[in-house]
Design a protein around this motif. Structure first.
Motif, PDB file in Angstrom:
ATOM      1  N   GLY A 140     -11.683 -17.816  -0.438  1.00  0.00           N
ATOM      2  CA  GLY A 140     -10.264 -17.538  -0.263  1.00  0.00           C
ATOM      3  C   GLY A 140      -9.784 -17.904   1.138  1.00  0.00           C
ATOM      4  O   GLY A 140     -10.251 -18.876   1.744  1.00  0.00           O
ATOM      5  N   SER A 141      -8.864 -17.106   1.668  1.00  0.00           N
ATOM      6  CA  SER A 141      -8.255 -17.390   2.965  1.00  0.00           C
ATOM      7  C   SER A 141      -8.575 -16.264   3.941  1.00  0.00           C
ATOM      8  O   SER A 141      -8.929 -15.155   3.551  1.00  0.00           O
ATOM      9  CB  SER A 141      -6.726 -17.512   2.824  1.00  0.00           C
ATOM     10  N   PHE A 142      -8.446 -16.588   5.235  1.00  0.00           N
ATOM     11  CA  PHE A 142      -8.538 -15.545   6.255  1.00  0.00           C
ATOM     12  C   PHE A 142      -7.316 -14.635   6.141  1.00  0.00           C
ATOM     13  O   PHE A 142      -6.195 -15.113   6.002  1.00  0.00           O
ATOM     14  CB  PHE A 142      -8.588 -16.156   7.658  1.00  0.00           C
ATOM     15  N   VAL A 143      -7.561 -13.316   6.204  1.00  0.00           N
ATOM     16  CA  VAL A 143      -6.466 -12.349   6.082  1.00  0.00           C
ATOM     17  C   VAL A 143      -6.611 -11.299   7.181  1.00  0.00           C
ATOM     18  O   VAL A 143      -7.703 -11.079   7.717  1.00  0.00           O
ATOM     19  CB  VAL A 143      -6.464 -11.650   4.702  1.00  0.00           C
ATOM     20  N   THR A 144      -5.489 -10.665   7.510  1.00  0.00           N
ATOM     21  CA  THR A 144      -5.516  -9.543   8.459  1.00  0.00           C
ATOM     22  C   THR A 144      -5.581  -8.208   7.728  1.00  0.00           C
ATOM     23  O   THR A 144      -5.684  -7.162   8.359  1.00  0.00           O
ATOM     24  CB  THR A 144      -4.264  -9.562   9.347  1.00  0.00           C
ATOM     25  N   THR A 145      -5.514  -8.257   6.394  1.00  0.00           N
ATOM     26  CA  THR A 145      -5.531  -7.033   5.590  1.00  0.00           C
ATOM     27  C   THR A 145      -6.958  -6.666   5.192  1.00  0.00           C
ATOM     28  O   THR A 145      -7.907  -7.414   5.445  1.00  0.00           O
ATOM     29  CB  THR A 145      -4.679  -7.223   4.334  1.00  0.00           C
ATOM     30  N   ASP A 146      -7.109  -5.507   4.553  1.00  0.00           N
ATOM     31  CA  ASP A 146      -8.430  -5.061   4.112  1.00  0.00           C
ATOM     32  C   ASP A 146      -8.947  -5.923   2.965  1.00  0.00           C
ATOM     33  O   ASP A 146      -8.160  -6.452   2.150  1.00  0.00           O
ATOM     34  CB  ASP A 146      -8.373  -3.608   3.645  1.00  0.00           C
ATOM     35  N   ILE A 147     -10.273  -6.104   2.890  1.00  0.00           N
ATOM     36  CA  ILE A 147     -10.930  -6.805   1.782  1.00  0.00           C
ATOM     37  C   ILE A 147     -11.721  -5.767   0.999  1.00  0.00           C
ATOM     38  O   ILE A 147     -12.502  -5.000   1.573  1.00  0.00           O
ATOM     39  CB  ILE A 147     -11.849  -7.927   2.295  1.00  0.00           C
ATOM     40  N   THR A 148     -11.567  -5.742  -0.313  1.00  0.00           N
ATOM     41  CA  THR A 148     -12.304  -4.793  -1.153  1.00  0.00           C
ATOM     42  C   THR A 148     -13.275  -5.552  -2.055  1.00  0.00           C
ATOM     43  O   THR A 148     -13.097  -6.748  -2.321  1.00  0.00           O
ATOM     44  CB  THR A 148     -11.336  -3.963  -2.008  1.00  0.00           C
ATOM     45  N   GLY A 149     -14.295  -4.844  -2.499  1.00  0.00           N
ATOM     46  CA  GLY A 149     -15.228  -5.430  -3.460  1.00  0.00           C
ATOM     47  C   GLY A 149     -16.367  -6.201  -2.847  1.00  0.00           C
ATOM     48  O   GLY A 149     -17.137  -6.860  -3.571  1.00  0.00           O
ATOM     49  N   ALA A 150     -16.517  -6.204  -1.518  1.00  0.00           N
ATOM     50  CA  ALA A 150     -17.638  -6.889  -0.895  1.00  0.00           C
ATOM     51  C   ALA A 150     -18.943  -6.185  -1.278  1.00  0.00           C
ATOM     52  O   ALA A 150     -18.970  -4.980  -1.526  1.00  0.00           O
ATOM     53  CB  ALA A 150     -17.464  -6.916   0.615  1.00  0.00           C
ATOM     54  N   LEU A 151     -20.052  -6.974  -1.325  1.00  0.00           N
ATOM     55  CA  LEU A 151     -21.333  -6.443  -1.763  1.00  0.00           C
ATOM     56  C   LEU A 151     -22.357  -6.493  -0.639  1.00  0.00           C
ATOM     57  O   LEU A 151     -22.273  -7.346   0.260  1.00  0.00           O
ATOM     58  CB  LEU A 151     -21.857  -7.246  -2.963  1.00  0.00           C
TER      59      LEU A 151
END
Length: 698
Positions: free
Chosen positions: A602-613
């Motif tokens: 995906g893209s770089f974001v400043t928001t939270d990322i969910t679902g990482a393992l």
């Protein structure tokens, strides 16, 4: 059971004994005190059979458990939630309720039986400030049933207020009393706070150890009244060579309800002006001669001013901070020979009258403010003694709120311009003094004498101020004291001045202190001054990185000509915007955890990322940006971008060799990664990127 009616006898008791109880509290409601009792019952019967008495028959035993709950509340009901008090309606305080000098203030309260049994309460009106007049004050009661229906024989009962008076009231479950204290003030001045206390004691709780028996409400009034600033100027001088006496002079009167910390709206005020002998109104005063700011009203003009020695306007309303401007023309009558010397002694005064509470029955509350010192002016009776009003009679600019100014008759006309708006950008931290100017920015403003007369040849004749939009309170962005300078170009023959430091008195800079001969016709004066920053935030709000939210300060240079023929003060507004280094951190999930891999999901974001393992990798990207503009900005030097491993430990580990940057020199340490740059130009950016691996077994 029907509740008893009020006992209205005034039983004098010592207030110290009532208000000083060790069990007293200032809470809104008492804790509930519960007592229990069981009621049992058994029936019996006697009977005979065939004439023979039989054994007594007994029924089963039944029991009722009765729980008596005793509690009550006492609330202060005035709406004191508005700024600056920011109180809570329905708590135990009526705070800073507005009152006029020598006026009445209303304090609202509610006493409620919140228990489940009938109780009798002793209401005590406590000691007051000496500036409350008790024999002119009252207490009014209305009692309500639990459903809100007024109890007929206890409605709107009014008693004289007597300090230390105890008033009993019996209330059934859910019944309540609303009462109003109408307190008369006397001799109070603006900004004064006057206390009054009220307490209620439960008789049912009187014998219960540890119970809260007494609740206290505290009332305070805050004396408010308008503060009138009256400024009278002449915008067009009188031609004394006109032997027909048809030439006119134009006066302008501005009455402002100046904002103070005890301000109040002004309602139905009267404004009057009486001209000196030798002058009369040249034209009838009409509505088009009057302008008002937002919320103010023009009032009612008394007819017949043409040819008379003044005018009168009634029913003017001036909200706080608003003003009314009255422009009118006068001419000579010929009854007095007016010369320039005589004209300087022809001063007419404006008077403003306000009945503060709009009640003709209230005495001693009519404030009279005038540009003339002495009778009929009486503002010293109402304004705080620590801040006395000053009346100026030579066209001086009022130094503070509530000061007044008028001007002698003028016979000349002067013209000035003020130009040169400047916009600057400043770093968040600079030197703060005239001796330490590193990083400060310099603004400049130009005064041009476009009239025919010398300007500023007399002390106080031509002054200027430099103020910012924080109201004079020093904050993060400020004008640097000691850096205001004047450069004078006489525009032909004459002696000029270069970078002469000018010092203010009470915030006012007088041109005459540097140019004692004044500014010749056609002369040009350039004013320069420095602005500093003291740890100023880059953005407002501070969480923003949007350039549209950049912190800035407007600085207003106001030129104030006074005395003969003075034009209206004019201003320019300079702007100083805070610029500097902005750091934005972005993140993305990596395609793999290889140190040199550049692929991301995906893209770089400043928001939270969910679902990482666990076991996946995160790519962090940090961008530094110089927000200053190419037109007005500045380079940033010795830039170091760093990220410490402790920021993501213990849940992830740094991927060795993943540090990459595109602009500077990177260093991969044992506990951090850094990128350094010698210079970051205006609008320039620098980026650092690296990976961390999410630990397994989390």
């Amino acid at each position: 059971m029907k509740s008893n009616t009020f006992n209205y006898s005034l039983l004098a008791i010592g207030v110290a004994a009532v208000l000083g109880l060790s069990t007293a509290a200032s809470a809104v409601e008492t804790p509930t005190t519960t007592t229990g009792v069981d009621i049992t019952n058994q029936a019996t019967a006697n009977y005979s059979v065939a004439g023979q008495a039989q054994p007594e028959a007994k029924s089963n035993i039944v029991k009722v458990s009765v729980s008596q709950q005793v509690s009550f509340s006492l609330t202060a009901d005035n709406n004191d939630t508005a700024a600056p008090t920011n109180g809570v309606q329905g708590d135990n305080k009526n705070e800073n309720i507005a009152v006029t000098p020598n006026g009445f203030v209303l304090f609202e309260h509610t006493l409620k039986n919140t228990g489940n049994t009938t109780d009798t309460y002793d209401i005590t009106v406590g000691a007051t400030d000496p500036k409350y007049t008790q024999n002119a004050s009252t207490v009014t009661f209305t009692t309500y049933k639990a459903d809100g229906t007024p109890i007929t024989d206890r409605t709107n009962i009014t008693l004289n207020y007597m300090e230390n008076t105890l008033i009993p009231s019996t209330l059934e479950k859910g019944e309540y009393v609303k009462f109003t204290i109408r307190a008369k003030t006397s001799g109070n001045k603006g900004e004064e706070t006057l206390p009054l206390q009220l307490s209620v004691t439960s008789r049912n709780l009187a014998g219960i150890a540890g119970a809260t028996k007494t609740l206290i409400n505290t009332d305070t009034s805050f004396t408010r009244l308008p503060t009138f600033g009256i400024v009278k100027t002449i915008t067009n001088g009188l031609d004394l060579n006109d032997t027909t006496y048809q030439d006119t002079a134009t006066y302008k009167v501005v009455v402002t309800n100046d904002g103070t910390n005890f301000s109040a709206d002004a309602t139905n005020i009267t404004i009057e002006d009486v001209l000196p002998n030798g002058l009369v109104m040249a034209k009838e005063l009409i509505a088009s001669n009057i302008t008002v700011s937002t919320g103010a009203t023009k009032g009612t003009i008394a007819s017949g001013s043409l040819g008379s020695q003044g005018f009168s306007i009634t029913n003017v309303n001036l909200p706080i901070g608003q003003s009314i401007t009255i422009t009118f023309e006068v001419k000579q009558t010929g009854a007095v020979t007016i010369t320039p010397t005589v004209a300087m002694g022809m001063i007419n005064h404006v008077t403003v009258t306000d009945d503060l509470d709009e009640d003709a029955a209230t005495t001693g509350d009519i404030v009279i403010d005038s540009t003339k010192t002495g009778s009929p002016e009486n503002v010293s009776t109402f304004y705080p003694a620590a801040n006395p009003e000053v009346n100026y009679v030579k066209g001086e600019t009022p130094a503070k709120s509530g000061d007044d100014s008028t001007v002698p008759l003028l016979t000349i006309k002067r013209e000035l311009t003020l130009t040169g708006v400047t916009t600057k950008e400043i770093a968040p931290v600079t030197g703060l003094t005239a001796a330490d100017t590193a990083g400060q920015v310099t603004h400049s403003t130009v005064i041009t004498n476009t009239g025919k007369d010398v300007e500023g040849s007399k002390p106080g004749e031509l002054t200027f101020t430099i103020t910012d939009n924080d109201g004079g309170v020093r904050d993060a962005i400020n004008v640097v004291p000691g850096t205001v300078k004047v450069t004078y170009n006489p525009g032909g023959t004459g002696t000029g001045v270069t970078d002469a430091t000018i010092t203010p008195v009470n915030g006012i800079y007088d041109i005459n202190t540097v140019l004692t001969a004044g500014i010749k016709a056609g002369g040009i004066v350039t004013i320069t001054y420095n602005v500093s920053a003291n740890d100023a935030p880059l953005f407002n709000p501070v969480t923003s990185t949007n350039d549209a939210d950049a912190t800035f300060e407007d600085t207003i240079v106001t030129l104030i000509p006074v005395a003969e023929g003075a034009p209206t003060p004019i201003t320019v507004t300079d702007k100083t915007t805070v610029r500097g280094l902005v750091l934005v951190k972005k993140q993305a999930l990596a395609v793999d955890c290889a140190a040199t891999s550049t692929g991301i999901v995906g893209s770089f974001v400043t928001t939270d990322i969910t679902g990482a393992l666990p076991g996946q990798c995160i790519v962090y990207q940090i961008q530094a940006r110089n927000t200053s503009t190419t037109a007005a900005g500045f380079p940033i030097t010795s830039v170091t971008i760093l990220d410490e491993f402790s920021k993501f430990a213990p849940n992830a580990t740094y991927v060795i060799g993943s540090l990459a940057d595109m602009d500077g020199a990177e260093i991969e340490g044992t506990d951090r990664v850094t990128t350094t740059l010698a210079t970051l130009a205006a609008q320039g950016t620098a980026t650092m990127q690296f990976k961390v691996k999410i630990k397994t077994g989390l």
